[in-house]
Scaffold this motif. Structure first.
Motif, PDB file in Angstrom:
ATOM      1  N   HIS A  79      12.955   7.039  13.787  1.00 45.25           N
ATOM      2  CA  HIS A  79      14.269   7.743  13.799  1.00 45.25           C
ATOM      3  C   HIS A  79      14.333   8.724  12.649  1.00 45.25           C
ATOM      4  CE1 HIS A  79      15.674   4.918  16.801  1.00 45.25           C
ATOM      5  NE2 HIS A  79      15.311   3.903  16.010  1.00 45.25           N
ATOM      6  N   PRO A  80      14.920   9.899  12.844  1.00 44.46           N
ATOM      7  CA  PRO A  80      15.512  10.354  14.117  1.00 44.46           C
ATOM      8  C   PRO A  80      14.467  10.885  15.097  1.00 44.46           C
ATOM      9  CG  PRO A  80      15.764  12.053  12.475  1.00 44.46           C
ATOM     10  CD  PRO A  80      15.153  10.895  11.761  1.00 44.46           C
ATOM     11  N   ALA A  81      13.230  11.184  14.622  1.00 46.99           N
ATOM     12  CA  ALA A  81      12.143  11.626  15.510  1.00 46.99           C
ATOM     13  C   ALA A  81      10.857  10.959  15.044  1.00 46.99           C
ATOM     14  CB  ALA A  81      12.004  13.142  15.476  1.00 46.99           C
ATOM     15  N   LYS A  82       9.999  10.619  16.001  1.00 42.38           N
ATOM     16  CA  LYS A  82       8.771   9.899  15.645  1.00 42.38           C
ATOM     17  C   LYS A  82       7.803  10.826  14.942  1.00 42.38           C
ATOM     18  CE  LYS A  82       5.332   6.752  17.454  1.00 42.38           C
ATOM     19  NZ  LYS A  82       4.878   5.967  18.606  1.00 42.38           N
ATOM     20  N   ARG A  83       7.341  10.441  13.713  1.00 39.12           N
ATOM     21  CA  ARG A  83       6.350  11.197  12.952  1.00 39.12           C
ATOM     22  C   ARG A  83       5.625  10.257  12.006  1.00 39.12           C
ATOM     23  NH1 ARG A  83      10.246  15.387  10.094  1.00 39.12           N
ATOM     24  NH2 ARG A  83      10.941  15.490  12.242  1.00 39.12           N
ATOM     25  N   SER A  84       4.346  10.612  11.681  1.00 38.38           N
ATOM     26  CA  SER A  84       3.524   9.780  10.806  1.00 38.38           C
ATOM     27  C   SER A  84       3.119  10.560   9.574  1.00 38.38           C
ATOM     28  CB  SER A  84       2.271   9.292  11.536  1.00 38.38           C
ATOM     29  OG  SER A  84       2.627   8.467  12.617  1.00 38.38           O
ATOM     30  N   ILE A  85       3.011   9.848   8.440  1.00 40.71           N
ATOM     31  CA  ILE A  85       2.613  10.463   7.170  1.00 40.71           C
ATOM     32  C   ILE A  85       1.529   9.600   6.561  1.00 40.71           C
ATOM     33  CG2 ILE A  85       3.350  11.028   4.817  1.00 40.71           C
ATOM     34  CD1 ILE A  85       6.044  11.762   5.896  1.00 40.71           C
ATOM     35  N   THR A  86       0.408  10.246   6.100  1.00 41.36           N
ATOM     36  CA  THR A  86      -0.654   9.530   5.404  1.00 41.36           C
ATOM     37  C   THR A  86      -0.091   8.973   4.109  1.00 41.36           C
ATOM     38  OG1 THR A  86      -2.281  11.028   6.331  1.00 41.36           O
ATOM     39  CG2 THR A  86      -2.961   9.696   4.435  1.00 41.36           C
ATOM     40  N   SER A  87      -0.164   7.650   3.922  1.00 40.54           N
ATOM     41  CA  SER A  87       0.550   7.017   2.820  1.00 40.54           C
ATOM     42  C   SER A  87      -0.312   5.998   2.107  1.00 40.54           C
ATOM     43  CB  SER A  87       1.812   6.317   3.351  1.00 40.54           C
ATOM     44  OG  SER A  87       2.617   7.223   4.075  1.00 40.54           O
ATOM     45  N   THR A  88       0.158   5.617   0.908  1.00 42.44           N
ATOM     46  CA  THR A  88      -0.476   4.577   0.118  1.00 42.44           C
ATOM     47  C   THR A  88       0.584   3.578  -0.307  1.00 42.44           C
ATOM     48  OG1 THR A  88      -2.123   6.098  -0.717  1.00 42.44           O
ATOM     49  CG2 THR A  88      -1.813   4.071  -1.949  1.00 42.44           C
ATOM     50  N   LEU A  89       0.280   2.289  -0.125  1.00 42.84           N
ATOM     51  CA  LEU A  89       1.143   1.201  -0.593  1.00 42.84           C
ATOM     52  C   LEU A  89       0.638   0.754  -1.954  1.00 42.84           C
ATOM     53  CD1 LEU A  89       1.612  -0.927   2.627  1.00 42.84           C
ATOM     54  CD2 LEU A  89       3.463  -0.033   1.249  1.00 42.84           C
ATOM     55  N   ILE A  90       1.530   0.607  -2.909  1.00 38.46           N
ATOM     56  CA  ILE A  90       1.140   0.203  -4.270  1.00 38.46           C
ATOM     57  C   ILE A  90       2.008  -0.965  -4.701  1.00 38.46           C
ATOM     58  CG2 ILE A  90       0.886   0.928  -6.673  1.00 38.46           C
ATOM     59  CD1 ILE A  90       0.715   3.808  -5.600  1.00 38.46           C
ATOM     60  N   SER A  91       1.384  -2.023  -5.193  1.00 43.38           N
ATOM     61  CA  SER A  91       2.089  -3.168  -5.771  1.00 43.38           C
ATOM     62  C   SER A  91       1.601  -3.323  -7.205  1.00 43.38           C
ATOM     63  CB  SER A  91       1.800  -4.436  -4.974  1.00 43.38           C
ATOM     64  OG  SER A  91       2.285  -5.560  -5.673  1.00 43.38           O
ATOM     65  N   LYS A  92       2.539  -3.319  -8.167  1.00 39.03           N
ATOM     66  CA  LYS A  92       2.144  -3.403  -9.574  1.00 39.03           C
ATOM     67  C   LYS A  92       3.078  -4.366 -10.288  1.00 39.03           C
ATOM     68  CE  LYS A  92       0.230  -0.133 -12.888  1.00 39.03           C
ATOM     69  NZ  LYS A  92      -1.124  -0.587 -12.618  1.00 39.03           N
ATOM     70  N   LYS A  93       2.493  -5.376 -10.911  1.00 43.20           N
ATOM     71  CA  LYS A  93       3.294  -6.350 -11.654  1.00 43.20           C
ATOM     72  C   LYS A  93       3.353  -5.945 -13.136  1.00 43.20           C
ATOM     73  CE  LYS A  93       2.421 -10.336  -8.679  1.00 43.20           C
ATOM     74  NZ  LYS A  93       1.893 -11.712  -8.609  1.00 43.20           N
ATOM     75  N   LYS A  94       4.552  -6.002 -13.690  1.00 43.07           N
ATOM     76  CA  LYS A  94       4.718  -5.724 -15.125  1.00 43.07           C
ATOM     77  C   LYS A  94       5.257  -6.967 -15.807  1.00 43.07           C
ATOM     78  CE  LYS A  94       5.450  -0.747 -14.782  1.00 43.07           C
ATOM     79  NZ  LYS A  94       6.337   0.382 -15.112  1.00 43.07           N
ATOM     80  N   PRO A  95       4.727  -7.306 -16.967  1.00 44.62           N
ATOM     81  CA  PRO A  95       5.192  -8.517 -17.672  1.00 44.62           C
ATOM     82  C   PRO A  95       6.690  -8.465 -17.937  1.00 44.62           C
ATOM     83  CG  PRO A  95       3.202  -7.646 -18.665  1.00 44.62           C
ATOM     84  CD  PRO A  95       3.665  -6.614 -17.695  1.00 44.62           C
ATOM     85  N   GLY A  96       7.351  -9.558 -17.615  1.00 48.81           N
ATOM     86  CA  GLY A  96       8.784  -9.673 -17.894  1.00 48.81           C
ATOM     87  C   GLY A  96       9.670  -8.947 -16.924  1.00 48.81           C
ATOM     88  N   SER A  97       9.118  -8.445 -15.832  1.00 53.94           N
ATOM     89  CA  SER A  97       9.965  -7.749 -14.850  1.00 53.94           C
ATOM     90  C   SER A  97       9.511  -8.107 -13.446  1.00 53.94           C
ATOM     91  CB  SER A  97       9.882  -6.231 -15.057  1.00 53.94           C
ATOM     92  OG  SER A  97       8.567  -5.790 -14.775  1.00 53.94           O
TER      93      SER A  97
END
Length: 787
Positions: A79-97
């Motif tokens: 939505h609102p129109a079908k489209r794809s984007i080349t993407s990167t998923l990032i997970s980063k842990k920070k101490p105390g957060s």
């Protein structure tokens, strides 16, 4: 962090592990066509597809236990129109957060605004300020990304190159190094021409630099050369980097390795060319159509047949190419059915070309977007098939007529065979009956006459009777060859005794001819066999008769040896050698043919039926043995035969037999011939206490209603009631006699007679003529068995 991405045309989403959106940027809101309040604190799944959602869930699970986790994928909006984007998923842990989860994507579509690298806002992250640009060619350490997160994201999204405005490489990422096989140090400061190939034309590169020099983005596919010399293809998006004054400082290139794609495209092109060449080379008709039945291909054979080029036909609907007729509509529906069902079909259709009816066998196959059709003109074949069908029906009528004729002929043949069998049975009976009477009276006379001259005459009569009987037996048995009717009637007997009897038969007559007759038997040869003694005796008589017949002087020898096969079976090897007239080599195999004589002189000079060896070979075949003849004219003949023989079991050999006491059996003799009744009565007096006569089965049946008998001796062919009917009556009626022993004495020795008698309840069978000794031995055996 969102400030970093606030002015960049790239996808940015910050979310938690429950997939709730925590922050985003204006570019993402523009894609969604929503405000920040409509997106932030809302679940992601409300505007993404299922595949993207599955990827995010998998990412949440796999990144839970890692400090840093990065994964590339296509982020697809619904939505609102079908489209794809080349993407990167990032997970980063920070101490105390809490964990920081990001989606960062670079747009590759023209419809979604300028490329990420065309924005001057990002220059500060990629190269020094414009005041420092003189140091660009030599200061690679200055080409750093200030924000480590952006750097990580860029490094993971395909191949990345930064050059100055002359194409000198300032920076490459790890992926570019992996694909090109050049290290970072090997390319920095070198021209992009290092990777250049001769594949692209001068016009291609002129257009390339014209677009970039104008400050526009160039997009396209480039073929490059690896360090190893191999080629690789990249899909490239090159954006100029502009300084504060708008001057081009250099270029940023984002590339995707499409070598595999290009390889597949080239293979597809090659296969397509091969496919088209093949389609044009075949003589069959070939075409392909799309789902709307527009021709997409039309081979040379179709061009010749319909006189229409592929340029004219391709792109047109079937109804525009073929005249609209009832048959065309059928073809059209056939194509549609195959495409919709996705099941191939084969059909023969009729089509008129220039006023002449043609028949085509069409094989239609579904494709991903239509159908392919292979056609074969089968007009000639169909006409031939029609003619064949017509002739087949005519032939069927003829065959039916001939079959009926053959059935009638078969019935006639069976009737003739039955008449022949009946005739042979009657003739056997009629001939054997008087011979039996002659045999009987001869035995009486031999015991009563002492005059030497009369004894000699009796011996001549006996010998002639035996010869006549052998001839009758041979004719009857030869008439059965090919019917598989000959069987072995096994019993235990002394082989040495059998040989002794044969020697006595020939000794006197051979002395008159002055022929030396010798017999030699292996001393270790077992004496007691279990097989058919009469067949062995008959076989030896046939072979010895031939030896003596064709030997005027000299010798005849009989040699017996053996080989052990098993504990209870031996191979009996018998050789009969003579010094007679011999046989020519070309006739050695023919001697087994019925009635064969080498020439007319032999037929004139030597009496005989010519069926002895034919019968001998048949007998040997029943035993499962073999026979071999060697001979030379004037030097004599040698006959070697081998027979597998079962040995008698020791328990049976040691069984004690008790001879019958004299005058203890009551006997009923059923015989219509007066002389035969007289002979049988005299034969039975040694063991019978009471003898009653009946002239046919009817009289015997009445006698049996009131009297008991130990033994019934019956003929078969009698008036009013024959022996078969009497046997059946004894077994079916309640009569006074209890289980008498029944022996059939018959001159009917034709095929199946013995077996039929046993099926009807007979305990023994002796063919006429027979000797007193045979009768006594059989009676003795049956009553010992009964007791």
């Amino acid at each position: 962090m969102s400030n970093v991405f606030s002015k960049l045309p790239i996808l940015f989403i910050l979310f938690d592990r429950k997939l709730q959106i925590l922050a985003t940027n204006p570019f993402t809101l523009k894609i969604l066509n929503k405000t920040e309040s409509e997106v932030v604190n809302q679940p992601i799944h409300s505007w993404i597809d299922d595949t993207t959602m599955d990827t995010l869930k998998h990412f949440i699970i796999t990144s839970a236990d890692q400090d840093t986790y990065i994964e590339n994928f296509f982020f697809t909006f619904t939505h609102p129109a079908k489209r794809s984007i080349t993407s990167t998923l990032i997970s980063k842990k920070k101490p105390g957060s809490n964990d920081q989860l990001y989606i960062i994507g670079i747009n590759e579509s023209d419809s979604m605004g300028p490329s990420f690298f065309s924005s001057s806002e990002v220059l500060k992250y990629l190269i020094p300020s414009s005041s420092q640009k003189k140091h660009l060619p030599i200061m690679r350490s200055q080409i750093q990304l200030n924000d480590k997160l952006i750097q990580t994201s860029i490094e993971k999204m395909g191949m990345f190159v930064v050059t100055d405005k002359n194409g000198i490489i300032l920076h490459i990422n790890e992926e570019f190094s992996n694909v090109s096989k050049y290290s970072y140090d090997e390319l920095i400061g070198k021209s992009m021409a290092t990777l250049k190939t001769s594949y692209h034309s001068k016009e291609f590169w002129d257009d390339f630099w014209s677009v970039l020099s104008s400050g526009s983005i160039w997009r396209g596919d480039i073929k490059n050369r690896k360090k190893s010399g191999d080629f690789f293809w990249v899909n490239t998006s090159i954006s100029p980097l502009l300084g504060d004054d708008g001057e081009i400082l250099g270029y940023v290139s984002f590339q995707i390795d499409i070598s595999e794609k290009k390889y597949l495209e080239e293979k597809i092109i090659q296969e397509k060319e091969r496919y088209l060449n093949l389609a044009n080379s075949i003589t069959d008709l070939f075409a392909s159509l799309d789902s709307d039945l527009h021709f997409t291909y039309w081979n040379d054979s179709l061009e010749k047949l319909l006189d229409m080029s592929s340029e004219v036909a391709v792109g047109k609907n079937i109804t525009e190419v073929l005249p609209l007729t009832e048959e065309t509509e059928k073809i059209q529906k056939l194509f549609q059915r195959v495409y919709q069902s996705k099941q191939p079909e084969r059909n023969v259709v009729e089509y008129s070309i220039k006023g002449e009816i043609h028949y085509f066998e069409l094989s239609i196959y579904p494709t991903y977007n239509g159908v392919s059709v292979i056609g074969k003109d089968v007009t000639t074949t169909k006409k031939l098939n029609d003619e064949i069908f017509h002739h087949r029906n005519h032939l069927k009528e003829l065959v039916d007529i001939k079959t009926k004729e053959l059935e009638l002929a078969k019935i006639e043949a069976e009737n003739a065979s039955r008449i022949k069998s009946d005739f042979m049975a009657i003739m056997s009976h009629e001939i054997r009956t008087p011979i039996h009477a002659i045999y009987g009276f001869l035995s009486f006379l031999e015991n009563e006459i002492t005059d030497h001259a009369q004894i000699t005459h009796l011996e001549s009569i006996r010998k002639s009777s035996e010869n006549l009987l052998v001839m009758v037996n041979s004719i009857l048995e030869v008439s059965n060859i090919g019917k598989n009717s000959m069987i072995l009637n096994e019993s235990e007997f002394s082989f040495h005794g059998l040989i002794q009897s044969i020697e006595q038969n020939y000794r006197q007559s051979m002395s008159l001819k002055k022929i030396d007759f010798s017999i030699k038997i292996d001393e270790k040869l077992p004496d007691t066999f279990k097989t058919d003694p009469k067949k062995i005796q008959q076989l030896l008589h046939i072979l010895l008769d031939n030896a003596f017949k064709f030997t005027a002087k000299g010798y005849v020898s009989l040699t017996c040896n053996y080989k052990e096969l098993t504990d209870q079976e031996i191979q009996l090897d018998i050789k009969i050698q003579d010094s007679g007239i011999g046989i020519r080599s070309e006739n050695l195999e023919k001697v087994f043919d019925p009635f064969f004589m080498e020439d007319d002189s032999i037929n004139r000079n030597y009496s005989g039926t010519g069926i002895g060896l034919t019968l001998a070979k048949n007998i040997i075949g029943v035993f499962g043995g073999s026979i071999h003849i060697t001979s030379r004219p004037g030097e004599g003949t040698g006959v070697q035969l081998s027979l597998p023989i079962h040995l008698a079991l020791g328990s049976k050999l040691s069984k004690t037999k008790h001879p019958l006491s004299h005058k203890e059996l009551t006997v009923l003799i059923v015989e219509d011939e007066k002389y035969n009744r007289m002979i049988i009565e005299r034969y039975t007096k040694d063991f019978a206490s009471n003898i009653i006569h009946a002239e046919n089965g009817r009289q015997a049946e009445k006698i049996l209603e009131t009297e008991k008998f130990d033994l019934i001796l019956t003929d078969l062919h009698m008036p009013e009631m024959n022996g078969f009917e009497l046997l059946k009556s004894i077994n079916t009626k309640q009569i006074a006699s209890v289980s008498p022993v029944i022996i059939v004495l018959s001159a009917d020795a034709y095929e199946g007679t013995r077996e039929k008698c046993f099926r009807l309840g007979a305990h023994g069978f002796i063919p006429k003529p027979f000797k007193k000794k045979e009768l006594i031995e059989l009676v003795d055996s049956l009553f010992n068995e009964k007791s």
